[in-house]
Design a protein around this motif. Structure first.
Motif, PDB file in Angstrom:
ATOM      1  N   ARG A 144       0.823  -1.219   0.000  1.00  0.00           N
ATOM      2  CA  ARG A 144       0.000   0.000   0.000  1.00  0.00           C
ATOM      3  C   ARG A 144       0.854   1.265   0.000  1.00  0.00           C
ATOM      4  O   ARG A 144       1.828   1.372   0.745  1.00  0.00           O
ATOM      5  CB  ARG A 144      -0.884  -0.030   1.246  1.00  0.00           C
ATOM      6  CG  ARG A 144      -2.079   0.885   1.233  1.00  0.00           C
ATOM      7  CD  ARG A 144      -3.142   0.357   2.178  1.00  0.00           C
ATOM      8  NE  ARG A 144      -2.620   0.152   3.525  1.00  0.00           N
ATOM      9  CZ  ARG A 144      -2.528   1.126   4.436  1.00  0.00           C
ATOM     10  NH1 ARG A 144      -2.910   2.340   4.138  1.00  0.00           N
ATOM     11  NH2 ARG A 144      -2.067   0.865   5.646  1.00  0.00           N
ATOM     12  N   MET A 145       0.484   2.221  -0.857  1.00  0.00           N
ATOM     13  CA  MET A 145       1.160   3.508  -0.873  1.00  0.00           C
ATOM     14  C   MET A 145       0.714   4.299   0.358  1.00  0.00           C
ATOM     15  O   MET A 145      -0.479   4.463   0.605  1.00  0.00           O
ATOM     16  CB  MET A 145       0.812   4.265  -2.161  1.00  0.00           C
ATOM     17  CG  MET A 145       1.641   5.519  -2.357  1.00  0.00           C
ATOM     18  SD  MET A 145       3.417   5.195  -2.566  1.00  0.00           S
ATOM     19  CE  MET A 145       3.485   4.738  -4.313  1.00  0.00           C
ATOM     20  N   ILE A 146       1.668   4.768   1.137  1.00  0.00           N
ATOM     21  CA  ILE A 146       1.345   5.571   2.323  1.00  0.00           C
ATOM     22  C   ILE A 146       1.452   7.052   1.986  1.00  0.00           C
ATOM     23  O   ILE A 146       0.518   7.825   2.181  1.00  0.00           O
ATOM     24  CB  ILE A 146       2.281   5.233   3.507  1.00  0.00           C
ATOM     25  CG1 ILE A 146       2.209   3.739   3.848  1.00  0.00           C
ATOM     26  CG2 ILE A 146       1.930   6.088   4.726  1.00  0.00           C
ATOM     27  CD1 ILE A 146       0.873   3.269   4.367  1.00  0.00           C
ATOM     28  N   SER A 147       2.616   7.453   1.500  1.00  0.00           N
ATOM     29  CA  SER A 147       2.861   8.850   1.152  1.00  0.00           C
ATOM     30  C   SER A 147       3.912   8.816   0.049  1.00  0.00           C
ATOM     31  O   SER A 147       5.059   8.468   0.311  1.00  0.00           O
ATOM     32  CB  SER A 147       3.346   9.615   2.395  1.00  0.00           C
ATOM     33  OG  SER A 147       3.322  11.007   2.211  1.00  0.00           O
ATOM     34  N   THR A 148       3.508   9.114  -1.172  1.00  0.00           N
ATOM     35  CA  THR A 148       4.378   8.882  -2.340  1.00  0.00           C
ATOM     36  C   THR A 148       5.769   9.489  -2.157  1.00  0.00           C
ATOM     37  O   THR A 148       5.854  10.604  -1.640  1.00  0.00           O
ATOM     38  CB  THR A 148       3.753   9.468  -3.623  1.00  0.00           C
ATOM     39  OG1 THR A 148       3.556  10.871  -3.431  1.00  0.00           O
ATOM     40  CG2 THR A 148       2.432   8.788  -3.969  1.00  0.00           C
ATOM     41  N   PRO A 149       6.841   8.810  -2.505  1.00  0.00           N
ATOM     42  CA  PRO A 149       6.897   7.463  -3.090  1.00  0.00           C
ATOM     43  C   PRO A 149       7.021   6.335  -2.054  1.00  0.00           C
ATOM     44  O   PRO A 149       7.371   5.213  -2.420  1.00  0.00           O
ATOM     45  CB  PRO A 149       8.184   7.534  -3.930  1.00  0.00           C
ATOM     46  CG  PRO A 149       9.084   8.425  -3.133  1.00  0.00           C
ATOM     47  CD  PRO A 149       8.175   9.439  -2.474  1.00  0.00           C
ATOM     48  N   LEU A 150       6.746   6.626  -0.790  1.00  0.00           N
ATOM     49  CA  LEU A 150       6.968   5.612   0.253  1.00  0.00           C
ATOM     50  C   LEU A 150       5.739   4.739   0.469  1.00  0.00           C
ATOM     51  O   LEU A 150       4.628   5.241   0.684  1.00  0.00           O
ATOM     52  CB  LEU A 150       7.378   6.276   1.574  1.00  0.00           C
ATOM     53  CG  LEU A 150       8.669   7.105   1.527  1.00  0.00           C
ATOM     54  CD1 LEU A 150       9.023   7.613   2.927  1.00  0.00           C
ATOM     55  CD2 LEU A 150       9.831   6.323   0.932  1.00  0.00           C
ATOM     56  N   ARG A 151       5.962   3.421   0.435  1.00  0.00           N
ATOM     57  CA  ARG A 151       4.914   2.432   0.645  1.00  0.00           C
ATOM     58  C   ARG A 151       4.989   1.891   2.069  1.00  0.00           C
ATOM     59  O   ARG A 151       5.943   2.157   2.806  1.00  0.00           O
ATOM     60  CB  ARG A 151       5.085   1.281  -0.348  1.00  0.00           C
ATOM     61  CG  ARG A 151       4.864   1.650  -1.797  1.00  0.00           C
ATOM     62  CD  ARG A 151       5.283   0.512  -2.714  1.00  0.00           C
ATOM     63  NE  ARG A 151       4.728   0.661  -4.064  1.00  0.00           N
ATOM     64  CZ  ARG A 151       5.289   1.393  -5.028  1.00  0.00           C
ATOM     65  NH1 ARG A 151       6.416   2.042  -4.800  1.00  0.00           N
ATOM     66  NH2 ARG A 151       4.720   1.468  -6.228  1.00  0.00           N
ATOM     67  N   MET A 152       4.007   1.083   2.395  1.00  0.00           N
ATOM     68  CA  MET A 152       3.992   0.456   3.718  1.00  0.00           C
ATOM     69  C   MET A 152       5.320  -0.253   4.012  1.00  0.00           C
ATOM     70  O   MET A 152       5.846  -0.168   5.121  1.00  0.00           O
ATOM     71  CB  MET A 152       2.823  -0.539   3.792  1.00  0.00           C
ATOM     72  CG  MET A 152       2.701  -1.228   5.128  1.00  0.00           C
ATOM     73  SD  MET A 152       2.249  -0.087   6.446  1.00  0.00           S
ATOM     74  CE  MET A 152       0.479  -0.278   6.449  1.00  0.00           C
ATOM     75  N   LEU A 153       5.862  -0.918   3.012  1.00  0.00           N
ATOM     76  CA  LEU A 153       7.086  -1.697   3.244  1.00  0.00           C
ATOM     77  C   LEU A 153       8.342  -0.830   3.327  1.00  0.00           C
ATOM     78  O   LEU A 153       9.426  -1.331   3.589  1.00  0.00           O
ATOM     79  CB  LEU A 153       7.242  -2.779   2.175  1.00  0.00           C
ATOM     80  CG  LEU A 153       6.239  -3.940   2.297  1.00  0.00           C
ATOM     81  CD1 LEU A 153       6.344  -4.882   1.097  1.00  0.00           C
ATOM     82  CD2 LEU A 153       6.452  -4.719   3.592  1.00  0.00           C
ATOM     83  N   ASP A 154       8.199   0.482   3.097  1.00  0.00           N
ATOM     84  CA  ASP A 154       9.307   1.412   3.327  1.00  0.00           C
ATOM     85  C   ASP A 154       9.325   1.914   4.769  1.00  0.00           C
ATOM     86  O   ASP A 154      10.240   2.656   5.147  1.00  0.00           O
ATOM     87  CB  ASP A 154       9.193   2.622   2.386  1.00  0.00           C
ATOM     88  CG  ASP A 154       9.444   2.259   0.942  1.00  0.00           C
ATOM     89  OD1 ASP A 154      10.528   1.712   0.654  1.00  0.00           O
ATOM     90  OD2 ASP A 154       8.556   2.517   0.104  1.00  0.00           O
ATOM     91  N   CYS A 155       8.296   1.560   5.545  1.00  0.00           N
ATOM     92  CA  CYS A 155       8.143   2.064   6.913  1.00  0.00           C
ATOM     93  C   CYS A 155       8.487   0.960   7.904  1.00  0.00           C
ATOM     94  O   CYS A 155       8.120  -0.205   7.698  1.00  0.00           O
ATOM     95  CB  CYS A 155       6.706   2.516   7.162  1.00  0.00           C
ATOM     96  SG  CYS A 155       6.083   3.699   5.957  1.00  0.00           S
ATOM     97  N   ASP A 156       9.135   1.333   8.990  1.00  0.00           N
ATOM     98  CA  ASP A 156       9.523   0.318   9.976  1.00  0.00           C
ATOM     99  C   ASP A 156       8.305  -0.216  10.718  1.00  0.00           C
ATOM    100  O   ASP A 156       7.213   0.347  10.643  1.00  0.00           O
ATOM    101  CB  ASP A 156      10.595   0.845  10.936  1.00  0.00           C
ATOM    102  CG  ASP A 156      10.160   2.065  11.730  1.00  0.00           C
ATOM    103  OD1 ASP A 156       8.987   2.471  11.629  1.00  0.00           O
ATOM    104  OD2 ASP A 156      11.002   2.624  12.452  1.00  0.00           O
TER     105      ASP A 156
END
Lengths: 396, 132
Positions: free
Chosen positions: A212-224
């Protein structure tokens, strides 16, 4: 030339960590005690040897899940008699507790400092999905000198700010989502070999792109990943470290500089404060970036790991994307193993001290299935935005 | 979309209330002849106390942005665009804002924008829209 001597007289002599769970049914204090008692025993010390205690950020918000236990509570709970103690949010990022403790030892105030960091954000997330550790939660108007410039625009999480740094990095350097994904994929691969990691199931590029896109370009899997955990390390004066059971891991150099405003939008948008800290650290040592055996680099968000790699001169500025592409260089058997326990992205958001714990685990060759080749130097860096601190650790 | 409002002080009042007269007010140092942000009682560059708000054109460009998709609060209308806008008056004179009145997919770095105020109580929040 600032005197480069002092932190070299300080060594890490023991480490400890509680269970890392999502969530844990243990109290925040119990998690803290699990970590601290293990660290004291690991260093071959007893409670009576501990004469200093240090924590970042401390309990600066009345038991808030971001840091529910601070030095004040722990002193009494452990029955300590300390000659120095300290905790607080303002300082060079999540490693500030280590840096402050090392300075206290270097100044001769104490000999053995217990540094700890407890977090219970997994428990809080069960009841408060919108919780953000960063934003001012005061009722009514935002009086924070920093946050009032962001909350009126519904910047409600650090991810929104980190996403803007990432977007700028993409624009200036041609960094791609596939390259960014590699940080998450590498952390997940390493986490599979760490029994304590929160997320251990294999992850593919397709999984990343589908997340899931959280805040472009960062997705859920970019977040700890939030967890409940406590981590502790023992800092000892070098002469007091010599007779202890573990080979001392010296603090060769500290990076704590901030040469820009403490701000999220008035700083270098593609390096943040990382370069200030990193440049200071390298200026205080003759060790070179090429000697680094593992890099334990803050991955609260994947883009931060890449910016730290550049700031620490582990790759040229702007080239972290190309450096990590495919993942070979940063794998456990690569030229620069990164976040060997799964980092915060998959291991769990222990928030700062977890990286120090893992650096020592590797330097002492306790890594088990995830152990990398024997080495003497590790770099640890933590923080994003204006928060930045780094440590160069050397096992002699 | 509700917004948390800033607590007004002698230092930040001109920035947050400039919109009452339709003008974006940025702090300016007379000694340096330069703007600075955030507003404060002293110029961080030369430490002159001869500082104060001065109207700017309200024109600028997007330096970076993000489209937020996460429903942090039930009342938010995501997706919405958060951006850092650099004002035309001076390189590096920038702050966080929202880009509004445009499909979020259309926002791009370097896009020219102009200020547009949204009044909430006694605060005029400076937002930006695409400039023709």
């Amino acid at each position: 030339m600032i005197d480069r001597i002092h932190e070299k007289n300080v060594a890490i002599t023991g480490i400890g960590q509680s269970e890392v769970r999502r969530p844990s049914d243990k109290s925040a204090m119990r998690l803290t005690l699990d970590a601290c008692l293990e660290a004291i025993a690991d260093a071959g010390l007893t409670r009576d040897d501990i004469d200093g205690i240090s924590c970042w950020p401390g309990d600066n918000n009345n038991g808030d899940a971001f840091s529910p236990v601070g030095p004040n509570a722990l002193i009494g709970t452990l029955g300590l008699k300390v000659n120095w103690y300290g905790g607080g949010y303002e300082g060079p990022g999540p490693l500030a507790g280590v840096i402050n403790g090392a300075m206290a030892i270097a100044a001769g105030l104490c000999r053995h400092v217990l540094v700890f960091r407890t977090i219970t954000e997994a428990t809080r997330r069960q009841t408060d999905k919108g919780a953000s550790a960063l934003t001012n939660k005061t009722v009514g108007r935002d009086s924070s000198a920093s946050w009032q410039w962001y909350t009126p625009f519904n910047v409600l999480s650090g991810v929104n700010l980190m996403a803007m740094y990432a977007q700028r990095h993409f624009h200036e350097y041609g960094t791609t989502s596939e390259q960014l994904a590699q940080i998450a994929l590498t952390c997940r691969a390493n986490a599979a070999l760490n029994p304590k990691a929160i997320y251990r199931t294999p992850l593919t590029m397709d999984d990343y792109m589908a997340s899931r896109m959280i805040s472009t370009p960062l997705r859920m899997l970019d977040c700890d990943v939030h967890c409940d955990a406590s981590t502790a390390i023992i800092l000892s004066r070098a002469d007091a470290a010599r007779d202890l059971p573990n080979p001392p891991v010296r603090i060769e150099a500290i990076g704590a500089a901030l040469h820009q405003p403490w701000s999220w939008d008035q700083i270098d948008l593609t390096a943040m404060a990382t370069r200030d800290a990193a440049d200071m650290m390298w200026s205080r040592t003759d060790v070179k970036p090429s000697e680094v055996g593992t890099a334990q680099l803050y991955d609260g968000f994947s883009i931060l790991t890449m910016m730290w790699m550049e700031a620490l001169r582990l790759c040229p500025r702007g080239e972290s994307g190309r450096f990590v592409e495919g993942g070979r260089r940063i794998a456990l058997d690569g030229t620069l193993p990164v976040n060997t326990n799964g980092g915060q992205l998959s291991g769990g958001r222990t928030h700062g001290l977890g990286y120090v714990h893992e650096a020592c685990t590797q330097l002492w060759q306790r890594g088990g299935a995830r152990q990398v080749a024997p080495h003497q130097v590790s770099v640890v860096a933590s923080g994003g935005g204006p928060l930045a601190g780094s440590l160069l650790l050397v096992r002699d | 979309m509700t917004r948390k409002l800033p607590a007004l002080t002698a230092d930040n009042r001109a920035f947050w209330q400039g919109g009452a007269t339709g003008q974006l007010q940025m702090h300016h140092c007379a000694a340096c002849a330069r703007f600075f942000q955030p507003p404060s009682p002293i110029c961080p560059r030369c430490l002159s106390l001869d500082v104060g708000p001065r109207p700017v054109s309200g024109h600028g460009k997007v330096v970076t942005y993000t489209v937020n998709h996460q429903p942090w609060r039930p009342d938010l209308k995501e997706p919405y665009v958060i951006a850092i806008v650099e004002l035309a008056e001076q390189e590096g004179l920038q702050f966080v804002t929202n880009v509004v009145g445009i499909d979020p997919d259309q926002v791009a770095i370097d896009m020219p924008v102009r200020v547009r105020f949204e009044q909430v109580e006694d605060v005029w929040i400076p937002l930006f829209e695409r400039a023709a």
